[in-house]
Design a protein around this motif. Structure first.
Motif, PDB file in Angstrom:
ATOM      1  N   ALA A  79      69.941  62.274  17.364  1.00  0.00           N
ATOM      2  CA  ALA A  79      68.853  63.165  16.957  1.00  0.00           C
ATOM      3  C   ALA A  79      67.637  62.912  17.834  1.00  0.00           C
ATOM      4  CB  ALA A  79      68.495  62.928  15.492  1.00  0.00           C
ATOM      5  N   ARG A  80      66.889  63.970  18.056  1.00  0.00           N
ATOM      6  CA  ARG A  80      65.600  63.850  18.719  1.00  0.00           C
ATOM      7  C   ARG A  80      64.579  63.603  17.622  1.00  0.00           C
ATOM      8  NH1 ARG A  80      61.933  67.690  20.401  1.00  0.00           N
ATOM      9  NH2 ARG A  80      63.348  69.340  19.792  1.00  0.00           N
ATOM     10  N   CYS A  81      63.685  62.639  17.837  1.00  0.00           N
ATOM     11  CA  CYS A  81      62.737  62.218  16.818  1.00  0.00           C
ATOM     12  C   CYS A  81      61.314  62.193  17.369  1.00  0.00           C
ATOM     13  CB  CYS A  81      63.052  60.802  16.338  1.00  0.00           C
ATOM     14  SG  CYS A  81      64.730  60.536  15.791  1.00  0.00           S
ATOM     15  N   ARG A  82      60.389  62.124  16.443  1.00  0.00           N
ATOM     16  CA  ARG A  82      58.974  61.902  16.739  1.00  0.00           C
ATOM     17  C   ARG A  82      58.566  60.646  15.997  1.00  0.00           C
ATOM     18  NH1 ARG A  82      53.999  62.590  14.274  1.00  0.00           N
ATOM     19  NH2 ARG A  82      54.918  63.211  12.304  1.00  0.00           N
ATOM     20  N   VAL A  83      57.861  59.740  16.652  1.00  0.00           N
ATOM     21  CA  VAL A  83      57.342  58.568  15.955  1.00  0.00           C
ATOM     22  C   VAL A  83      56.251  59.079  15.015  1.00  0.00           C
ATOM     23  CG1 VAL A  83      56.173  56.339  16.160  1.00  0.00           C
ATOM     24  CG2 VAL A  83      57.892  57.021  17.866  1.00  0.00           C
ATOM     25  N   GLU A 111      73.995  70.636  13.844  1.00  0.00           N
ATOM     26  CA  GLU A 111      74.358  70.989  12.467  1.00  0.00           C
ATOM     27  C   GLU A 111      75.423  70.028  11.936  1.00  0.00           C
ATOM     28  OE1 GLU A 111      73.816  72.597   8.962  1.00  0.00           O
ATOM     29  OE2 GLU A 111      72.634  73.148  10.715  1.00  0.00           O
ATOM     30  N   HIS A 112      76.332  69.601  12.807  1.00  0.00           N
ATOM     31  CA  HIS A 112      77.361  68.642  12.417  1.00  0.00           C
ATOM     32  C   HIS A 112      76.730  67.335  11.939  1.00  0.00           C
ATOM     33  CE1 HIS A 112      80.478  65.511  13.368  1.00  0.00           C
ATOM     34  NE2 HIS A 112      81.138  66.295  12.548  1.00  0.00           N
ATOM     35  N   ASP A 113      75.743  66.821  12.684  1.00  0.00           N
ATOM     36  CA  ASP A 113      75.087  65.580  12.276  1.00  0.00           C
ATOM     37  C   ASP A 113      74.267  65.779  10.997  1.00  0.00           C
ATOM     38  OD1 ASP A 113      76.150  63.906  14.180  1.00  0.00           O
ATOM     39  OD2 ASP A 113      74.528  64.228  15.613  1.00  0.00           O
ATOM     40  N   ARG A 114      73.646  66.923  10.849  1.00  0.00           N
ATOM     41  CA  ARG A 114      72.892  67.216   9.618  1.00  0.00           C
ATOM     42  C   ARG A 114      73.837  67.209   8.407  1.00  0.00           C
ATOM     43  NH1 ARG A 114      68.157  68.819  10.118  1.00  0.00           N
ATOM     44  NH2 ARG A 114      68.482  69.956  12.029  1.00  0.00           N
TER      45      ARG A 114
END
Length: 151
Positions: A79-83, A111-114
């Protein structure tokens, strides 16, 4: 809808609960950004994000990709994240203690990871019926004093 699917949905926690849950999920993870590539330990996870233990601070709003092996699958979670916030060592929290580290907010994932993440949370709730008492809610934690950046 098949009877089995209907029963499964009925025994799932409400969507409002799933959106706020954070469950213990200790895993070695890979963090990558334009300024770093390193391994860390994830402490907990929810639909909104994850908390990773780390001694050195990461700037709030930095974008990071998180990747780790998913239990029972050869396909890793990514996943792409924001601190979203930083928790320094020894800083108090109102509902639990955490090591130094960063709260990562999920910005984008497949969507698979979600779906895998949602299934993990539902399964955890079924196995631990008192889960709501244990977990702090995030990102709403800032309003209730659990976000280390609120003061």
């Amino acid at each position: 809808m098949t009877p089995a699917l209907s029963t499964a949905r009925e025994s799932s926690p409400p969507e409002s609960v799933l959106r706020q849950l954070r469950i213990p999920f200790v895993r070695r993870v890979a963090l990558a950004s334009s300024s770093r590539n390193e391994d860390a330990f994830m402490i907990d996870i929810g639909l909104a994000g994850a908390f990773v233990e780390r001694a050195e601070s990461i700037p709030v709003d930095e974008e990071i990709e998180i990747r780790f092996p998913w239990p029972g699958s050869e396909i890793p979670f990514a996943a792409r994240c924001r601190v979203a916030w930083w928790h320094p060592e020894g800083a108090p929290l109102s509902s639990k203690s955490l090591p130094p580290g960063a709260g990562l907010q999920f910005v984008d994932m497949s969507e698979h990871d979600r779906e895998r993440l949602r299934a993990l949370l539902v399964d955890y709730c079924r196995q631990n019926p008192r889960v709501r008492r244990f977990l702090r809610h995030w990102p709403e934690a800032e309003r209730t004093g659990d976000d280390p950046t609120s003061g």
